[in-house]
Design an enzyme around this catalytic site. Structure first.
Site, PDB file in Angstrom:
ATOM      1  N   CYS A 139     -33.400  23.022 -11.366  1.00  0.00           N
ATOM      2  CA  CYS A 139     -32.114  23.584 -10.940  1.00  0.00           C
ATOM      3  C   CYS A 139     -32.140  25.103 -10.888  1.00  0.00           C
ATOM      4  O   CYS A 139     -31.429  25.717 -10.075  1.00  0.00           O
ATOM      5  CB  CYS A 139     -30.984  23.108 -11.839  1.00  0.00           C
ATOM      6  N   HIS A 181     -27.365  23.680 -17.049  1.00  0.00           N
ATOM      7  CA  HIS A 181     -27.626  23.499 -15.622  1.00  0.00           C
ATOM      8  C   HIS A 181     -27.170  24.731 -14.844  1.00  0.00           C
ATOM      9  O   HIS A 181     -26.161  25.358 -15.170  1.00  0.00           O
ATOM     10  CB  HIS A 181     -26.869  22.267 -15.124  1.00  0.00           C
TER      11      HIS A 181
END
EC number: 3.4.19.12
Length: 328
Positions: A115, A190
């Site tokens: 990510c 994230h």
């Protein structure tokens, strides 16, 4: 802080296998790491860099170099936020959302802990920046131009274009490299990215005008592909000799609409704030955008900070390099 290795995008052939065998070392969420990645990927970071956003009050936001081109958020991907996102995605799937600019570079995530790299690609590829010759990122963008987000994600999974870039960058920062699940390979953090893009309806209308204007008439563009194909020059007005300049990525915000009556330097009206997260089913439209930094802060406060009490949030802005930057 590091990125997440939680669930990758749905639709992979064997998600369980991918989350264990096909997993990258997480990137630490700080400008040193992200600027190192951008530099190795072929971006001239003496012009554009990532900087920390130290706080959300006006005084701290005022020191961020303007104009901000993109913002990357690192957040705890825990149950309250995931549940809210899933609810939002289901609503969009059922009722739709404002049309998204189809030329945005959007990449699905199929690799665990990727990510950070995907957020970097989203931030840089959706901004006008200057690249070095033989830039891996510029090559990736060129290859991906006519591919779907899913195909781009699979290409990222299989290509070695960013392998060394990612490994070298993951070794930087204040946190030691993890070597196993307990050591940090499996985290709940994230990265997601916010960018400004033209209104999807405005884009379609402009493309239609280009197809209908006779060649040679005022406002006509020579060849309809000029609006969507990358354009580079070997003699940029800024940068070093031999640099290549990204003057018109597939998502160029101003060149598409440049006519004799509308100079290319004018700011495009009708911009939208778009969130690009490779784990979600599609880009997310957050409404009209007049200032990337201010509008992102409002979204982060409302849709992220309000969902959980956690210190594991951080923000980085991508834009003009600070005068006192160590990377200059």
């Amino acid at each position: 802080m590091t990125s997440t290795s939680e669930n990758i995008a749905p639709g992979t052939a064997d998600s369980k296998k991918n989350t264990t065998a096909n997993r990258w070392i997480p990137l630490e969420g700080n400008p040193e790491v992200f600027n190192s990645w951008a530099d190795q990927a072929g971006v001239i970071i003496s012009q554009n860099q990532f900087v920390d956003i130290y706080g959300l009050d006006e005084d701290l936001l005022s020191i961020i170099p303007k104009p901000t081109k993109a913002v990357i958020l690192l957040f705890p991907s825990n149950s309250p936020i995931k549940a809210k996102q899933a609810e939002h995605d289901e609503k969009i799937a059922a009722k739709g959302q404002h049309p998204i600019d189809e030329t945005l570079m959007y990449v699905k995530q199929y690799v665990g802990n990727a990510c950070g790299t995907i957020a970097l690609i989203h931030a840089i590829a959706n901004s006008e920046v200057t690249y070095k010759p033989e830039s891996p990122l510029q090559r990736f963008i060129s290859i991906c131009k006519d591919k779907t987000p899913q195909e781009r994600g699979k290409l990222l999974e299989s290509t070695d274009l960013f392998t060394k870039v990612h490994l070298d960058s993951s070794a930087l920062g204040q946190t030691s490299q993890p070597s196993n699940e307990e050591d940090g390979m499996n985290t709940d953090l994230h990265f997601t990215c916010f960018v400004a893009a033209p209104d999807g309806n405005v884009r379609k209308e402009a493309m239609g005008r280009q197809h209908t204007l006779p060649v040679g008439e005022p406002g006509a563009v020579q060849g309809s592909s000029a609006a969507v194909e990358p354009s580079t020059t070997t003699s940029p007005p800024q940068g070093l000799p031999g640099d290549t300049v990204q003057t018109g990525l597939p998502l160029s915000h101003k060149h598409l609409f440049a006519t004799e009556a509308t100079p290319a330097d004018d700011q495009l009206e009708g911009m939208r704030l778009i969130e690009l997260d490779g784990r979600r089913p599609f880009p997310i439209d957050h409404g009209p955008c007049t200032d990337v930094l201010d509008d992102v802060i409002n979204v982060v406060k409302k849709q992220y900070l309000s969902q959980v009490e956690s210190v594991y949030f951080s923000l980085m802005a991508f834009g003009p390099a600070p005068v006192n930057s160590p990377f200059n």
